[in-house]
Design a protein around this motif. Structure first.
Motif, PDB file in Angstrom:
ATOM      1  N   THR A 430     -13.105   4.565  24.641  1.00  0.00           N
ATOM      2  CA  THR A 430     -12.987   3.347  25.219  1.00  0.00           C
ATOM      3  C   THR A 430     -12.429   3.488  26.476  1.00  0.00           C
ATOM      4  OG1 THR A 430     -10.788   3.430  24.119  1.00  0.00           O
ATOM      5  CG2 THR A 430     -12.400   2.196  23.153  1.00  0.00           C
ATOM      6  N   TYR A 441     -17.658  -6.450  24.595  1.00  0.00           N
ATOM      7  CA  TYR A 441     -16.347  -7.041  24.595  1.00  0.00           C
ATOM      8  C   TYR A 441     -16.565  -8.202  24.354  1.00  0.00           C
ATOM      9  CZ  TYR A 441     -15.443  -2.784  27.233  1.00  0.00           C
ATOM     10  OH  TYR A 441     -15.524  -1.389  27.509  1.00  0.00           O
ATOM     11  N   ILE A 476      -8.956  -6.955  28.268  1.00  0.00           N
ATOM     12  CA  ILE A 476      -9.423  -5.793  27.934  1.00  0.00           C
ATOM     13  C   ILE A 476      -9.602  -4.929  29.122  1.00  0.00           C
ATOM     14  CG2 ILE A 476     -10.909  -4.210  26.729  1.00  0.00           C
ATOM     15  CD1 ILE A 476     -11.706  -6.571  24.862  1.00  0.00           C
ATOM     16  N   TRP A 495     -13.713  -4.890  20.515  1.00  0.00           N
ATOM     17  CA  TRP A 495     -14.433  -3.905  21.082  1.00  0.00           C
ATOM     18  C   TRP A 495     -15.752  -3.746  20.348  1.00  0.00           C
ATOM     19  CZ3 TRP A 495      -9.456  -4.396  21.250  1.00  0.00           C
ATOM     20  CH2 TRP A 495      -8.731  -4.090  22.275  1.00  0.00           C
TER      21      TRP A 495
END
Length: 589
Positions: A430, A441, A476, A495
């Motif tokens: 990630t 995302y 994110i 994710w």
């Protein structure tokens, strides 16, 4: 430029992110006094040019060679002669190969009485000595003086003219040694742009810049800003007001937990400038990392300078040359002795001098390899074997390395391009895969009827992230995230990894947060069915979790509010390993 009593820059940046500052809930950068002149930071500029298009994951990170034709990025350092530093630190700059110094000579100091310049005080003498020793200066001059406009950011014709005249006096005083002037410092901070209530801040700042450019244009580089972190969303209204057609460059302070991802944010800022008709050079006039782990900081210095240079940043200034009372971990030197950071900076001076690097495709997006000049490569990535034929391999502080193993610590390889890498046990990550085709995302809403909305790269007032204004404070980032809503009306961050082929994997992850709120609801889903769930209150390290996927299967990491809203930000990392080859995954320092 930081005051000596201020909090550490890294801490400020992370608090802004984790606590929701700059998410737009209180206006851009939380400034109730003034308006920036645009309610929507991605509206088109005057003249009808289209707004920047939303960029989805998988379309951001450059994995092939870039042009590599730009001028070398200059690597300088922050000094604080304006805060009483002794000139005895100047030889330390020489040791690190630093010729570009960032400092200040406050307007209120140099012009305490209207029209009377006093430019021979202790600070001016120290800066002159630096000039005499071959240094170049970036001076940060905040456009505030109690003698004009009640000590606010200058907004009147008289105040603007006086500010421009002061900068002209500085040019007279320091001559060609004065390379650039920053018109302010971290102007996206809360209430930093101090104007009278109702003032259009963007238009007023641009008007000041126009007066400055008319007065001193060509004598030094006129820099707008700066912003704490990259701040593309904050800067966009200024672009619409004509800033890019006025100034010579922009300044940003890209403080971050890890270097990876800074290239995406810089590239995004460049793309938004392009939408407004003119791209000006970016200067990263403060960057650093606040950690007592000197080896870690040296590694991040090498990586971040490499990534910024590849994105065409013109100059970068490490904060700071020496350790300070309130920032005891961030200097290149401590008590006159070089820290690992200084050794890394010294080596990178030689590397950067070879010009803008190009990224080399090594066949795996989890390998970061950048070629400087003909035969110098900076490389790091997911752990694996490394083969180098000929040449010299050094670590981040310039010590010889066997060069047989690649990991997240960068290596500098000179004298050869015969470099190859083996297969890694890591399949997806990630952090190093943030913004790449490895991940997409989403925001997931609803409790019974679920809806997934793809998240674009969003330009915040402080940092870019995957999110949307309608889902704030959900975001994110590469190392941090936050969710929105509550248990009855959740907005979850997601994710998604889609298997390109049949794979047998192990997932390991780390999630950390402060003991705040009632926790974050976490789950790992395969094609919509849960494989693991947990409630994050302080720390969770799930795995190894075996995951068998067929081509096209979807593996989702989902984070949402537990029952109540608030306190739902966290630090994270997740790695997919080949089956049976996983190792512990730790969160960031």
């Amino acid at each position: 430029m930081k005051s000596r009593a201020a909090m550490g820059p890294m801490l400020l940046a992370m608090l802004a992110l984790l606590n929701g500052c700059g998410d737009g809930s209180e206006g851009v950068a939380g400034m109730p006094m003034v308006t920036l002149g645009m309610a929507n930071a991605t509206l088109p500029p005057a003249g009808g040019a289209p707004a920047p298009a939303a960029t989805t994951a998988g379309m951001l990170r450059k994995t092939t060679a870039m042009s590599g034709t730009g001028a070398p990025m200059l690597l300088g350092a922050q000094t604080h002669f304006s805060q009483g530093w002794p000139t005895s630190v100047l030889p330390l700059a020489d040791q690190a190969g630093v010729t570009l110094l960032r400092d200040s000579l406050a307007w209120s100091t140099g012009e305490a009485t209207k029209g009377v310049y006093t430019l021979n005080g202790t600070t001016a003498q120290a800066l002159s000595l630096a000039c005499a020793q071959g240094k170049k200066l970036i001076l940060t001059i905040v456009p505030r003086n109690p003698a004009y406009d009640s000590g606010l950011f200058v907004w009147s014709d008289e105040g603007r003219a006086a500010y421009a005249a002061y900068l002209s006096a500085l040019a007279d005083r320091f001559g060609t040694c004065l390379t650039a002037v920053e018109m302010g410092n971290e102007i996206n901070g809360n209430k930093v742009l101090a104007y009278p209530a109702g003032t259009n801040a963007a238009a007023t700042y641009v008007k000041m810049a126009q007066v400055v450019k008319a007065k001193v244009g060509g004598r030094f580089t006129v820099l707008a800003g700066s912003t704490n972190q990259v701040g593309t969303g904050f800067l966009t209204p200024f672009f619409a007001a004509g800033l890019l057609q006025t100034v010579d460059g922009l300044t940003v302070h890209p403080y971050r937990l890890r270097a990876e991802g800074i290239d995406l944010e810089i590239d995004r800022l460049n793309a938004v400038m392009d939408k407004f008709g003119r791209r000006v050079p970016i200067w990263a006039t403060e960057f650093s990392i606040d950690t007592p782990d000197r080896a870690f900081a040296a590694n991040e210095l090498v990586k971040e300078t490499t990534l910024m240079a590849a994105s065409g940043v013109a100059a970068a200034s490490w904060y700071a040359l020496v350790d300070q009372k309130y920032f005891p971990n961030m200097g290149l030197y401590n008590n006159g002795l070089p820290k690992e950071q200084a050794k890394a900076a010294t080596m990178m001076q030689q590397v950067l001098a070879q010009g803008q690097p190009q990224r080399i495709d090594m066949g795996d997006p989890l390998v970061f390899a950048y070629r400087f000049g003909a035969d110098t490569t900076v490389i790091w990535g997911a752990p694996r074997s490394l083969s180098v034929s000929g040449g010299t391999v050094r670590d981040a502080i310039g010590l010889p390395s066997a060069g047989t193993t690649l990991d997240e610590r960068p290596l500098v390889i000179t004298g050869t391009t015969a470099i190859s890498v083996g297969q890694s046990a890591w399949v997806a990550d990630t952090l190093m895969g943030w913004g790449s085709a490895q991940w997409r995302y989403f925001a997931r809403t609803g409790t019974t009827t679920l809806k997934e909305n793809a998240l674009p790269m969003f330009d915040d007032a402080f940092t870019g992230y995957f999110g949307d204004r309608w889902y704030r404070p959900l975001r994110i980032n590469g190392t941090t995230a936050a969710v929105a809503g509550n248990g009855t009306s959740p907005t979850k961050a997601m994710w998604r990894y889609t298997a390109p082929e049949a794979q047998s994997l192990d997932l390991r992850a780390c999630f950390n947060k402060t003991l705040n709120g009632d926790g974050v609801d976490l789950s790992v889903m395969k094609n919509g069915k849960p494989l693991w769930t947990g409630i994050l209150t302080t720390s969770l390290t799930p795995g190894p979790l075996p995951v068998d996927l067929m081509a096209g299967d979807k593996l989702d990491i989902v984070a949402g509010p537990n029952l109540t809203s608030g306190g739902d930000a966290f630090v994270y990392r997740a790695v997919l390993f080949r089956r049976g080859a996983s190792t512990a995954v730790t969160c960031f320092k």
